[in-house]
Design a protein around this motif. Structure first.
Motif, PDB file in Angstrom:
ATOM      1  N   ASN A   1       0.810  -1.221   0.000  1.00 34.31           N
ATOM      2  CA  ASN A   1       0.000   0.000   0.000  1.00 34.31           C
ATOM      3  C   ASN A   1       0.839   1.265   0.000  1.00 34.31           C
ATOM      4  O   ASN A   1       0.320   2.354  -0.230  1.00 34.31           O
ATOM      5  CB  ASN A   1      -0.942   0.001   1.211  1.00 34.31           C
ATOM      6  CG  ASN A   1      -2.042  -1.033   1.072  1.00 34.31           C
ATOM      7  OD1 ASN A   1      -2.650  -1.160   0.021  1.00 34.31           O
ATOM      8  ND2 ASN A   1      -2.276  -1.803   2.133  1.00 34.31           N
ATOM      9  N   THR A   2       2.146   1.129   0.288  1.00 36.12           N
ATOM     10  CA  THR A   2       3.022   2.307   0.296  1.00 36.12           C
ATOM     11  C   THR A   2       4.337   1.977  -0.403  1.00 36.12           C
ATOM     12  O   THR A   2       4.755   0.808  -0.445  1.00 36.12           O
ATOM     13  CB  THR A   2       3.341   2.768   1.720  1.00 36.12           C
ATOM     14  OG1 THR A   2       4.135   1.763   2.366  1.00 36.12           O
ATOM     15  CG2 THR A   2       2.059   3.012   2.521  1.00 36.12           C
TER      16      THR A   2
ATOM     17  N   PRO B   1      -1.953   3.942  -4.633  1.00 31.58           N
ATOM     18  CA  PRO B   1      -1.913   2.583  -4.100  1.00 31.58           C
ATOM     19  C   PRO B   1      -3.042   1.737  -4.732  1.00 31.58           C
ATOM     20  O   PRO B   1      -4.086   2.286  -5.077  1.00 31.58           O
ATOM     21  CB  PRO B   1      -2.150   2.772  -2.605  1.00 31.58           C
ATOM     22  CG  PRO B   1      -1.863   4.223  -2.349  1.00 31.58           C
ATOM     23  CD  PRO B   1      -2.211   4.946  -3.603  1.00 31.58           C
ATOM     24  N   LYS B   2      -2.818   0.465  -4.917  1.00 34.85           N
ATOM     25  CA  LYS B   2      -1.670  -0.312  -4.475  1.00 34.85           C
ATOM     26  C   LYS B   2      -0.492  -0.144  -5.433  1.00 34.85           C
ATOM     27  O   LYS B   2      -0.658   0.256  -6.577  1.00 34.85           O
ATOM     28  CB  LYS B   2      -2.053  -1.781  -4.373  1.00 34.85           C
ATOM     29  CG  LYS B   2      -3.115  -2.071  -3.330  1.00 34.85           C
ATOM     30  CD  LYS B   2      -3.413  -3.556  -3.285  1.00 34.85           C
ATOM     31  CE  LYS B   2      -4.418  -3.871  -2.161  1.00 34.85           C
ATOM     32  NZ  LYS B   2      -4.738  -5.325  -2.144  1.00 34.85           N
TER      33      LYS B   2
END
Length: 485
Positions: free
Chosen positions: A353-354, A401-402
């Motif tokens: 996600n990051t 994201p993703k």
């Protein structure tokens, strides 16, 4: 001890060995071929088709490339670091070799290019069943095997050659071992080495090419290709050559995931472990160039990264680059393959996600990656890549994201080189003198690429195997006639 006698012994019955056996038998030579495996064809069973110039199919398709053009392109690409006479002999024979194969019943589809910027020289084989593509050349290997036997050549399976015999400076035969462990001595006036390189010899790969299999190289390993022929040639005085890998690149743990691999091989952001770009990602469709570039990076690895927006773009619009024999266009099963890879514990595919999490999972320097992504996104906003000058239409930002990433490593189709030959495929010693009666063909003697596969004229590895094998068979038969007068 079982004793045999022939005019020509062929060591191994893969693409080059079978071509040599047929060619020598056609010229009236008595031929024995010894193959380590339980079937003929070797790596040739896995291929798709050979190179040729001025072929019948090229004329039908009005491909204008001439032998002169191909020679110039080939030599310019290799910077004249290779044997020009051998390259010329190979290219000039290539069209007749295609005719020769067609007369055996081998069928080809129209010439292909495949690589961006390449010429239409790759003649894909039409298999007896299925579509052209990987393993189609097994059909050709069967045709060559049948023809060799029809002409009287005897093929001994599971009978590896252990030693080449030499007396008074001339080759006199080989010693082999059959599947029961019994010694076979075959007397012959000429021996043709065609053992396919050393791609299954991890120690040799590290010693002679500097790559370590399973760490910074994930190449094809065909069982039995351990460099036997090269070693035996050296033992009887053959000069060694530079030994290299036929370099490509890939995602080691996702080679069978065709859609996922195709998506990650798009012209999106590619970085090294420092988090820095090092290529214009437009070259990513060229396995030779990209493999070379990755091999220069820390730990010989690199990472392709894109975001959710880019993934959705591909779902809705298809991929930027579509290449291959069975090209992937729709990517409907990308998420399925991604899940499969992650469930199987892939060490080379990542979803987070990051970007910080991507850096943590991959080992990419987080600060370097953040700076590169910021700079890259500015390029995407302005439509100008001032560093590597990538076409604006491939500039897709990495923001939403993703985030998806894959790890690339160098791969290889196999090894190249080991035995020095001349343009007649005669093996040379360290003084560049011919070793009477000794010939070599195929990848054992393939040093015609310089430092990189000549992708601009595709089909070369199989093309060189078939043509050098055919030349070796013909020249060995001519040699025997000459010394028998």
């Amino acid at each position: 001890m079982n004793q045999l006698e022939a005019d020509v012994v062929v060591v191994a019955a893969g693409a080059s060995g079978l071509a040599a056996a047929v060619a020598a038998a056609e010229k009236g030579a008595r031929v024995l071929a010894f193959e380590k495996a339980s079937t003929t064809g070797g790596t040739g069973n896995m291929g798709m088709g050979p190179f040729a110039v001025e072929s019948r199919l090229q004329r039908i398709k009005q491909v204008k490339l001439s032998r002169e053009d191909a020679f110039r392109i080939f030599m310019d690409y290799t910077h004249w670091r290779v044997d020009a006479a051998l390259v010329s002999a190979y290219i000039n024979k290539s069209a007749s070799t295609l005719d020769w194969l067609e007369k055996m019943g081998v069928e080809f589809v129209e010439p292909a290019s495949y690589f961006p910027g390449a010429n239409f020289t790759w003649h894909l084989i039409k298999p007896t069943t299925g579509l052209p593509g990987p393993r189609a050349s097994a059909t050709m290997m069967k045709a060559l095997t049948d023809k060799a036997r029809e002409l009287g050549a005897k093929i001994f399976l599971q009978t590896p050659v252990k030693k080449i015999l030499k007396e008074g400076g001339q080759i006199t035969g080989v010693m082999a071992e059959d599947k029961n462990g019994e010694t076979v001595q075959a007397k012959a006036k000429a021996v043709i080495i065609a053992t396919g390189g050393f791609g299954d010899n991890i120690e040799w790969i590290k010693k002679y090419t500097g790559y370590e299999f399973g760490r910074d190289l994930f190449s094809f390993r065909i069982p039995g290709l351990t460099g036997d022929g090269i070693r035996m040639a050296w033992e009887v005085g053959a000069a060694p050559t530079e030994m290299t890998m036929e370099l490509i690149y890939g995602i080691p743990s996702a080679m069978e995931l065709l859609t996922a691999s195709a998506v990650f091989r798009q012209p999106n952001l590619v970085v090294n472990l420092q988090g820095e770009r090092f290529i214009n990602e437009e070259i990513i469709g060229n396995t030779t160039f990209t493999g070379n570039a990755i091999a220069r990076q820390k730990n010989r690895c690199a990472f392709a990264i894109f975001d959710e927006a880019t993934k959705q773009h591909y779902y809705e619009n298809g991929l930027d680059f579509v290449a291959g024999i069975h090209p992937t266009t729709a990517i409907d099963n990308f998420d399925t393959e991604l899940k499969q890879a992650l469930d199987q514990g892939s060490k080379d595919i990542f979803v987070s996600n990051t970007l910080e999490e991507i850096a943590s999972k991959t080992g990419i320097n987080a600060e370097g990656l953040r700076k590169t992504v910021d700079d890259y996104n500015k390029c995407c906003e302005t439509g100008r890549d001032e560093v590597f000058h990538k076409n604006y239409k491939y500039l897709k930002p990495v923001k939403q994201p993703k985030f998806y990433a894959s790890r690339f490593f160098p791969g290889a189709y196999g090894t190249l080189g080991g035995i020095k030959i001349n343009h007649r495929t005669e093996v040379l010693n360290k003084d560049h003198e011919v070793i009477p009666g000794l010939y070599a063909a195929g990848t054992d003697a393939c040093t015609i690429y310089g430092d990189s596969y000549v992708f601009v004229l595709p089909g070369n590895t199989m093309g060189f195997a078939l043509n050098s094998g055919r030349m070796a068979g013909e020249n060995a038969a001519a040699y025997i006639k000459a010394i028998s007068k």
